[in-house]
Motif scaffolding. Sequence first.
Motif, PDB file in Angstrom:
ATOM      1  N   ASN A 121      57.556 -76.792  83.882  1.00 52.30           N
ATOM      2  CA  ASN A 121      58.673 -76.865  84.828  1.00 52.30           C
ATOM      3  C   ASN A 121      59.982 -76.359  84.220  1.00 52.30           C
ATOM      4  OD1 ASN A 121      58.129 -78.456  87.609  1.00 52.30           O
ATOM      5  ND2 ASN A 121      56.671 -79.111  86.037  1.00 52.30           N
ATOM      6  N   GLY A 122      59.869 -75.639  83.118  1.00 53.43           N
ATOM      7  CA  GLY A 122      61.033 -74.963  82.556  1.00 53.43           C
ATOM      8  C   GLY A 122      61.842 -75.743  81.546  1.00 53.43           C
ATOM      9  N   HIS A 123      61.335 -76.870  81.076  1.00 53.75           N
ATOM     10  CA  HIS A 123      62.070 -77.671  80.097  1.00 53.75           C
ATOM     11  C   HIS A 123      61.604 -77.350  78.677  1.00 53.75           C
ATOM     12  CE1 HIS A 123      63.703 -79.745  83.498  1.00 53.75           C
ATOM     13  NE2 HIS A 123      62.510 -80.159  83.886  1.00 53.75           N
ATOM     14  N   ARG A 124      62.486 -77.560  77.740  1.00 54.93           N
ATOM     15  CA  ARG A 124      62.196 -77.258  76.338  1.00 54.93           C
ATOM     16  C   ARG A 124      62.010 -78.565  75.567  1.00 54.93           C
ATOM     17  NH1 ARG A 124      66.315 -74.274  72.066  1.00 54.93           N
ATOM     18  NH2 ARG A 124      64.820 -74.055  70.340  1.00 54.93           N
ATOM     19  N   ILE A 125      60.902 -78.667  74.825  1.00 55.58           N
ATOM     20  CA  ILE A 125      60.585 -79.899  74.092  1.00 55.58           C
ATOM     21  C   ILE A 125      60.438 -79.583  72.614  1.00 55.58           C
ATOM     22  CG2 ILE A 125      59.111 -81.948  74.017  1.00 55.58           C
ATOM     23  CD1 ILE A 125      60.092 -81.494  76.815  1.00 55.58           C
ATOM     24  N   LYS A 126      61.143 -80.329  71.793  1.00 58.08           N
ATOM     25  CA  LYS A 126      60.963 -80.241  70.340  1.00 58.08           C
ATOM     26  C   LYS A 126      60.326 -81.548  69.868  1.00 58.08           C
ATOM     27  CE  LYS A 126      64.646 -77.039  68.971  1.00 58.08           C
ATOM     28  NZ  LYS A 126      65.832 -76.857  68.089  1.00 58.08           N
ATOM     29  N   ALA A 136      55.114 -77.366  73.192  1.00 60.56           N
ATOM     30  CA  ALA A 136      56.232 -77.931  72.430  1.00 60.56           C
ATOM     31  C   ALA A 136      56.506 -77.098  71.181  1.00 60.56           C
ATOM     32  CB  ALA A 136      55.922 -79.370  72.031  1.00 60.56           C
ATOM     33  N   GLU A 137      57.743 -77.174  70.717  1.00 59.74           N
ATOM     34  CA  GLU A 137      58.108 -76.541  69.446  1.00 59.74           C
ATOM     35  C   GLU A 137      58.020 -77.611  68.362  1.00 59.74           C
ATOM     36  OE1 GLU A 137      62.002 -74.579  67.204  1.00 59.74           O
ATOM     37  OE2 GLU A 137      62.013 -74.804  69.391  1.00 59.74           O
ATOM     38  N   ILE A 138      57.169 -77.406  67.370  1.00 65.10           N
ATOM     39  CA  ILE A 138      57.014 -78.370  66.282  1.00 65.10           C
ATOM     40  C   ILE A 138      58.084 -78.089  65.227  1.00 65.10           C
ATOM     41  CG2 ILE A 138      55.456 -79.358  64.569  1.00 65.10           C
ATOM     42  CD1 ILE A 138      54.535 -79.723  67.466  1.00 65.10           C
ATOM     43  N   VAL A 139      58.861 -79.115  64.884  1.00 61.90           N
ATOM     44  CA  VAL A 139      59.908 -78.952  63.877  1.00 61.90           C
ATOM     45  C   VAL A 139      59.622 -79.860  62.690  1.00 61.90           C
ATOM     46  CG1 VAL A 139      61.654 -78.260  65.562  1.00 61.90           C
ATOM     47  CG2 VAL A 139      61.414 -80.659  64.990  1.00 61.90           C
ATOM     48  N   TYR A 140      60.015 -79.415  61.518  1.00 65.56           N
ATOM     49  CA  TYR A 140      59.702 -80.140  60.290  1.00 65.56           C
ATOM     50  C   TYR A 140      60.916 -80.853  59.705  1.00 65.56           C
ATOM     51  CZ  TYR A 140      55.331 -77.634  60.703  1.00 65.56           C
ATOM     52  OH  TYR A 140      54.131 -77.158  61.194  1.00 65.56           O
ATOM     53  N   LEU A 168      66.085 -79.038  80.766  1.00 64.96           N
ATOM     54  CA  LEU A 168      66.388 -80.072  79.780  1.00 64.96           C
ATOM     55  C   LEU A 168      65.935 -79.648  78.393  1.00 64.96           C
ATOM     56  CD1 LEU A 168      65.199 -83.238  81.775  1.00 64.96           C
ATOM     57  CD2 LEU A 168      67.483 -82.215  81.735  1.00 64.96           C
ATOM     58  N   ASN A 169      66.685 -80.080  77.409  1.00 59.32           N
ATOM     59  CA  ASN A 169      66.349 -79.844  75.999  1.00 59.32           C
ATOM     60  C   ASN A 169      66.070 -81.209  75.380  1.00 59.32           C
ATOM     61  OD1 ASN A 169      66.035 -78.799  73.442  1.00 59.32           O
ATOM     62  ND2 ASN A 169      68.232 -78.541  73.069  1.00 59.32           N
ATOM     63  N   ILE A 170      64.783 -81.551  75.221  1.00 62.28           N
ATOM     64  CA  ILE A 170      64.373 -82.902  74.849  1.00 62.28           C
ATOM     65  C   ILE A 170      63.800 -82.914  73.434  1.00 62.28           C
ATOM     66  CG2 ILE A 170      62.893 -84.860  75.476  1.00 62.28           C
ATOM     67  CD1 ILE A 170      62.767 -83.584  78.322  1.00 62.28           C
TER      68      ILE A 170
END
Length: 406
Positions: free
Chosen positions: A61-66, A87-91, A33-35
């Motif tokens: 568990n292999g999911h991507r979180i922004k 998590a990937e922090i986005v601005y 999942l891309n959440i």
Amino acid sequence: MITDPELIRNLMKEGRLLPQEEMLEIARKKGSLNIGVPKETSFQEHRVALVPEAVSLLVANGHRIKVETKAGQYANFTDTDYSEAGAEIVYDPKEVFQCDIIFKVSPPIEEEVEMMTSGQTLISALQITMQPKKILQKLMEKKVTAIAWDYFRDKDGHFPVVRAMGEIAGNTSILIAAEILSSYSSGKGVMLGGIAGVQPAEVVVLGAGTVGEYAVRSALGIGCSVKVFDNSLSKLRRLQTATGQRIYTSIIQPKVLSKALMRADVVIGAVRSPFGKTPCIVTEEMVQNMKQGSVIIDISIDQGGCFETSEITNHEKPTFEKFGITHYCVPNVASRVCRTASFALSNIFSPLLLKTGDSGGVGQLIKHDAGFRSGVYMYKGTITSEILGKVFDLKYKDIELLLMGM
């Protein structure tokens, strides 16, 4: 069958005829999942949809979180906490709203919907009384699948998010009342609960649902005298069983209620209406006859309130006085304890998101999980909620019929 002795000896040397460890098939992960978790923009909404611990579990568990920068600041979660959790922090909020699944607390505003793309999934609260028609139409245009987290059910048929937030509101209402009654909050200097030799404070709770139940539990726990009013005998019986005490209960009869209010130090309004506005139970005259310095906590204010004298307040200026009675009428009580509320949300949704990935995506979970399906109010741009369709005069279709046609 092998009979050649030379061949058998060679195979044994290679170890191919020795007992082998059984190799069981490992289930393959069906989807990653891309959440996206945006920063909440609604007025005084301090909760965050996922806490760092939940993010860590999902990422493992292999999911991507922004996560949008400062999304958890009010709940005391830093960007570093989320970054260390994976998590990937986005601005730029646009990056969050490009994710396949947008998971947030409050319903999206128009600017947020504009940033969304076609075919995404939105998971958030659904506030029917405050939901603009324009927002729904824009979501329909973008073929969004929208799920209301306050309407989905668990395997027992309950609404887990509503119950969790109700528990928080009920417990917190008593803590708020205790604070307001103290002299340092310009109250009359009463200790909620009292001590040996001193008459206990009297608390009246209107409504025997989840909010009412946990308000009663908290009040009893600190020694208050409690009276509960509700028009459902079954709820009153359940409440007595749940608390394990023969507390005072009554059907809502104006004369009986009026007498109880005259003696009350605190009155908690926890009446809920399934749809629409909460019925007004306490009249202005009843409030006038209450003791000076008493406190009213109207948890039902987000549906209009059950006191005739109630007016919406906020966390910055939560109270006002009317007829010498202090009123607390903040709609979003859970946001007052936003860290606890955020953990409660994450505890419910992290297993659900894991199940979504294992099922092969949101669409597959909707097909196979009836409880999750009950929270869907828009499926690929088609309204599936009869209530929304009738309230906003929009075409709607039953979700079951939509799935059958696929």
